[in-house]
Design a protein around this motif. Sequence first.
Motif, PDB file in Angstrom:
ATOM      1  N   ARG A 143       0.665  -1.139  -0.024  1.00  0.00           N
ATOM      2  CA  ARG A 143       0.235   0.051   0.025  1.00  0.00           C
ATOM      3  C   ARG A 143       0.882   1.382  -0.134  1.00  0.00           C
ATOM      4  NH1 ARG A 143      -3.092  -1.566   3.741  1.00  0.00           N
ATOM      5  NH2 ARG A 143      -2.308  -0.342   5.606  1.00  0.00           N
ATOM      6  N   GLU A 144       1.742   1.375   0.749  1.00  0.00           N
ATOM      7  CA  GLU A 144       2.790   2.486   0.943  1.00  0.00           C
ATOM      8  C   GLU A 144       3.449   2.786  -0.365  1.00  0.00           C
ATOM      9  OE1 GLU A 144       2.456   4.933   3.362  1.00  0.00           O
ATOM     10  OE2 GLU A 144       0.765   3.621   3.891  1.00  0.00           O
ATOM     11  N   THR A 145       4.089   1.624  -0.825  1.00  0.00           N
ATOM     12  CA  THR A 145       4.815   1.715  -2.102  1.00  0.00           C
ATOM     13  C   THR A 145       3.992   1.846  -3.384  1.00  0.00           C
ATOM     14  OG1 THR A 145       5.138  -0.412  -2.390  1.00  0.00           O
ATOM     15  CG2 THR A 145       6.694   0.785  -1.053  1.00  0.00           C
ATOM     16  N   GLY A 146       2.614   1.817  -3.351  1.00  0.00           N
ATOM     17  CA  GLY A 146       1.846   1.906  -4.461  1.00  0.00           C
ATOM     18  C   GLY A 146       1.955   0.747  -5.231  1.00  0.00           C
ATOM     19  N   GLN A 147       1.940  -0.462  -4.820  1.00  0.00           N
ATOM     20  CA  GLN A 147       1.944  -1.623  -5.695  1.00  0.00           C
ATOM     21  C   GLN A 147       1.026  -2.645  -5.249  1.00  0.00           C
ATOM     22  OE1 GLN A 147       6.141  -2.965  -4.053  1.00  0.00           O
ATOM     23  NE2 GLN A 147       6.300  -3.624  -6.195  1.00  0.00           N
ATOM     24  N   SER A 148       0.445  -3.523  -6.304  1.00  0.00           N
ATOM     25  CA  SER A 148      -0.417  -4.494  -5.943  1.00  0.00           C
ATOM     26  C   SER A 148       0.314  -5.486  -5.018  1.00  0.00           C
ATOM     27  CB  SER A 148      -0.700  -5.152  -7.200  1.00  0.00           C
ATOM     28  OG  SER A 148      -1.572  -6.157  -6.926  1.00  0.00           O
ATOM     29  N   GLN A 149      -0.685  -6.163  -4.085  1.00  0.00           N
ATOM     30  CA  GLN A 149      -0.037  -7.135  -3.274  1.00  0.00           C
ATOM     31  C   GLN A 149       0.053  -8.210  -3.993  1.00  0.00           C
ATOM     32  OE1 GLN A 149      -2.526  -7.407   0.475  1.00  0.00           O
ATOM     33  NE2 GLN A 149      -1.565  -9.185   1.038  1.00  0.00           N
ATOM     34  N   GLU A 150      -0.176  -8.460  -5.253  1.00  0.00           N
ATOM     35  CA  GLU A 150      -0.286  -9.477  -5.957  1.00  0.00           C
ATOM     36  C   GLU A 150       1.365  -9.657  -6.546  1.00  0.00           C
ATOM     37  OE1 GLU A 150      -2.593 -11.580  -6.276  1.00  0.00           O
ATOM     38  OE2 GLU A 150      -3.796 -10.387  -4.682  1.00  0.00           O
ATOM     39  N   ASP A 151       2.024  -8.699  -6.479  1.00  0.00           N
ATOM     40  CA  ASP A 151       3.219  -8.332  -6.999  1.00  0.00           C
ATOM     41  C   ASP A 151       4.546  -8.740  -6.070  1.00  0.00           C
ATOM     42  OD1 ASP A 151       1.832  -7.999  -9.541  1.00  0.00           O
ATOM     43  OD2 ASP A 151       2.162  -5.852  -9.333  1.00  0.00           O
ATOM     44  N   ILE A 152       4.413  -8.680  -4.681  1.00  0.00           N
ATOM     45  CA  ILE A 152       5.236  -8.667  -4.055  1.00  0.00           C
ATOM     46  C   ILE A 152       5.148 -10.019  -3.091  1.00  0.00           C
ATOM     47  CG2 ILE A 152       6.057  -6.257  -4.075  1.00  0.00           C
ATOM     48  CD1 ILE A 152       4.722  -5.898  -1.324  1.00  0.00           C
ATOM     49  N   LEU A 186      -5.878 -17.983  -5.106  1.00  0.00           N
ATOM     50  CA  LEU A 186      -4.802 -17.043  -5.680  1.00  0.00           C
ATOM     51  C   LEU A 186      -3.710 -17.774  -6.031  1.00  0.00           C
ATOM     52  CD1 LEU A 186      -4.476 -14.796  -2.077  1.00  0.00           C
ATOM     53  CD2 LEU A 186      -5.121 -14.017  -4.498  1.00  0.00           C
ATOM     54  N   ILE A 187      -3.457 -18.978  -6.106  1.00  0.00           N
ATOM     55  CA  ILE A 187      -2.491 -19.736  -6.828  1.00  0.00           C
ATOM     56  C   ILE A 187      -2.702 -19.996  -8.411  1.00  0.00           C
ATOM     57  CG2 ILE A 187      -0.974 -21.808  -6.550  1.00  0.00           C
ATOM     58  CD1 ILE A 187      -1.426 -22.152  -3.628  1.00  0.00           C
ATOM     59  N   THR A 188      -2.245 -18.974  -8.926  1.00  0.00           N
ATOM     60  CA  THR A 188      -2.526 -19.118 -10.361  1.00  0.00           C
ATOM     61  C   THR A 188      -1.032 -19.254 -11.205  1.00  0.00           C
ATOM     62  OG1 THR A 188      -2.294 -16.654 -10.663  1.00  0.00           O
ATOM     63  CG2 THR A 188      -4.427 -17.666 -10.362  1.00  0.00           C
ATOM     64  N   ARG A 189      -1.286 -19.521 -12.415  1.00  0.00           N
ATOM     65  CA  ARG A 189       0.077 -19.610 -13.104  1.00  0.00           C
ATOM     66  C   ARG A 189       0.812 -18.488 -13.384  1.00  0.00           C
ATOM     67  NH1 ARG A 189       0.100 -22.445 -19.166  1.00  0.00           N
ATOM     68  NH2 ARG A 189       2.164 -21.976 -19.898  1.00  0.00           N
ATOM     69  N   LYS A 190       0.182 -17.370 -13.388  1.00  0.00           N
ATOM     70  CA  LYS A 190       0.819 -16.053 -13.266  1.00  0.00           C
ATOM     71  C   LYS A 190       1.678 -15.515 -12.043  1.00  0.00           C
ATOM     72  CE  LYS A 190      -0.090 -11.015 -14.011  1.00  0.00           C
ATOM     73  NZ  LYS A 190      -1.079 -10.252 -14.384  1.00  0.00           N
ATOM     74  N   SER A 227       5.295 -15.016 -11.202  1.00  0.00           N
ATOM     75  CA  SER A 227       5.900 -13.894 -10.446  1.00  0.00           C
ATOM     76  C   SER A 227       6.806 -14.085  -9.306  1.00  0.00           C
ATOM     77  CB  SER A 227       4.777 -13.192  -9.849  1.00  0.00           C
ATOM     78  OG  SER A 227       3.917 -12.809 -11.264  1.00  0.00           O
ATOM     79  N   VAL A 228       6.253 -15.057  -8.466  1.00  0.00           N
ATOM     80  CA  VAL A 228       7.108 -15.293  -7.134  1.00  0.00           C
ATOM     81  C   VAL A 228       8.459 -15.898  -7.532  1.00  0.00           C
ATOM     82  CG1 VAL A 228       6.250 -17.658  -6.633  1.00  0.00           C
ATOM     83  CG2 VAL A 228       7.153 -16.210  -4.862  1.00  0.00           C
ATOM     84  N   ALA A 263       7.469 -24.140 -16.474  1.00  0.00           N
ATOM     85  CA  ALA A 263       8.126 -24.128 -17.729  1.00  0.00           C
ATOM     86  C   ALA A 263       8.117 -22.761 -18.065  1.00  0.00           C
ATOM     87  CB  ALA A 263       7.059 -24.999 -18.402  1.00  0.00           C
ATOM     88  N   ASP A 264       7.377 -21.982 -17.892  1.00  0.00           N
ATOM     89  CA  ASP A 264       7.306 -20.474 -18.367  1.00  0.00           C
ATOM     90  C   ASP A 264       8.623 -19.976 -17.715  1.00  0.00           C
ATOM     91  OD1 ASP A 264       4.996 -21.055 -19.530  1.00  0.00           O
ATOM     92  OD2 ASP A 264       3.837 -19.883 -17.980  1.00  0.00           O
ATOM     93  N   ALA A 265       8.920 -20.024 -16.556  1.00  0.00           N
ATOM     94  CA  ALA A 265      10.148 -19.407 -15.960  1.00  0.00           C
ATOM     95  C   ALA A 265      11.500 -19.964 -16.544  1.00  0.00           C
ATOM     96  CB  ALA A 265       9.889 -19.337 -14.382  1.00  0.00           C
ATOM     97  N   ARG A 266      11.245 -21.495 -16.586  1.00  0.00           N
ATOM     98  CA  ARG A 266      12.475 -21.940 -17.073  1.00  0.00           C
ATOM     99  C   ARG A 266      12.617 -21.312 -18.611  1.00  0.00           C
ATOM    100  NH1 ARG A 266      11.103 -27.835 -15.767  1.00  0.00           N
ATOM    101  NH2 ARG A 266      12.093 -28.146 -13.804  1.00  0.00           N
ATOM    102  N   ALA A 267      12.027 -21.022 -19.431  1.00  0.00           N
ATOM    103  CA  ALA A 267      12.328 -20.275 -20.702  1.00  0.00           C
ATOM    104  C   ALA A 267      12.813 -19.248 -20.784  1.00  0.00           C
ATOM    105  CB  ALA A 267      10.666 -20.202 -21.153  1.00  0.00           C
ATOM    106  N   ASP A 268      12.930 -18.299 -19.516  1.00  0.00           N
ATOM    107  CA  ASP A 268      13.422 -17.408 -19.156  1.00  0.00           C
ATOM    108  C   ASP A 268      14.979 -17.542 -18.673  1.00  0.00           C
ATOM    109  OD1 ASP A 268      11.273 -15.876 -19.663  1.00  0.00           O
ATOM    110  OD2 ASP A 268      10.529 -15.530 -18.035  1.00  0.00           O
TER     111      ASP A 268
END
Length: 331
Positions: free
Chosen positions: A147-156, A182-186, A190-191, A237-242
């Motif tokens: 909240r204080e850094t203006g981020q979505s809680q989904e991103d940290i 909340l446990i989605t592929r995206k 992200s984590v 698999a998505d992250a391995r591609a990176d």
Amino acid sequence: MTSQRPIVALSTGDPGGIGPEICLKAALDEDVQGLCRPVLVGDPMVMAAHIEGGGLRCAVDPVSSLADVNGATNHLPLIARDHFSDAPFQMGAITAQNGAASVDTSVTAIQMALTGDVTAVVAAPNTKSSINQAGIDYDGHLSLVARETGQSQEDIFMMLSFGQVNLAHCTLHSSIRRSLELITRKRVVSVIRAVHETLIATGTSAPRIMVSGVNPHASEGGLFGDEEAQIIAPAIADARADGIQLEGPVSADLMLHRDDVDAFIVMLHDQGHIPAKVMARHGAAGVIIGSPIQFASVGHGSALDIAGQGIANPDAMIEAIRWFFGETQLP
């Protein structure tokens, strides 16, 4: 030179708990003073109460500017906040005043980090019940930092760190039912990326990361659920591609036997917090990753029952400070 050491803000947390005491003890630690210039954030009257009650040999000196923070001394610099001029302070109690004070110290320290006045923030524990009594929406430091850094809680995310173990969580303070939503592929991708980037930034050139399943035995080939096959494995698999080195999904109860892994990622709060509290007891640092500021908290509560007695263990606070400098010392 003393002035070249980075400044770290110590948010003193719930004034009625052990937060002020462990901040004082951490700030007095010789190793901590060798790594940084700690500055406390809190109410001077509260700090004096903890010093007197705990028999601590130190004093706090309110400073008007961080330029006045010089370094190693038993006269500790304090960014003074006025929390109890119009309400009584109660040690060891759940009160709205204590709750509001704890949030204010955290917010003040976060703002100091956002402006670049401090290198990092290490926060003592808050008490959710007191904060709720104050009418403040709060479910932990993670949401407050977002909240204080203006981020979505989904991103940290929260990563518990102790010794050589880094243990990140895909979900944290939510019910099991909500966590499964909340446990989605995206989110799993992200984590993974947040952990990878954090390890790179702290000096691990080619991090090796292990990802847990969510079901018993990581579903054992679909016998106990399909989240591993439908969500977690595709995210890996998505992250391995990176180019990220990954293993998983594996059973959460087997992961921590491995000593050739730089970080572990679990799906649920208790998959990480239970082993961390068994292995590190009071020594785990809760590092928030994916945030624009460096922020860590302790992996334990505010221990209202022993507040103001001088017997609180500051190891987790010290470990959290050391983490930012690659100096963790727990086994």
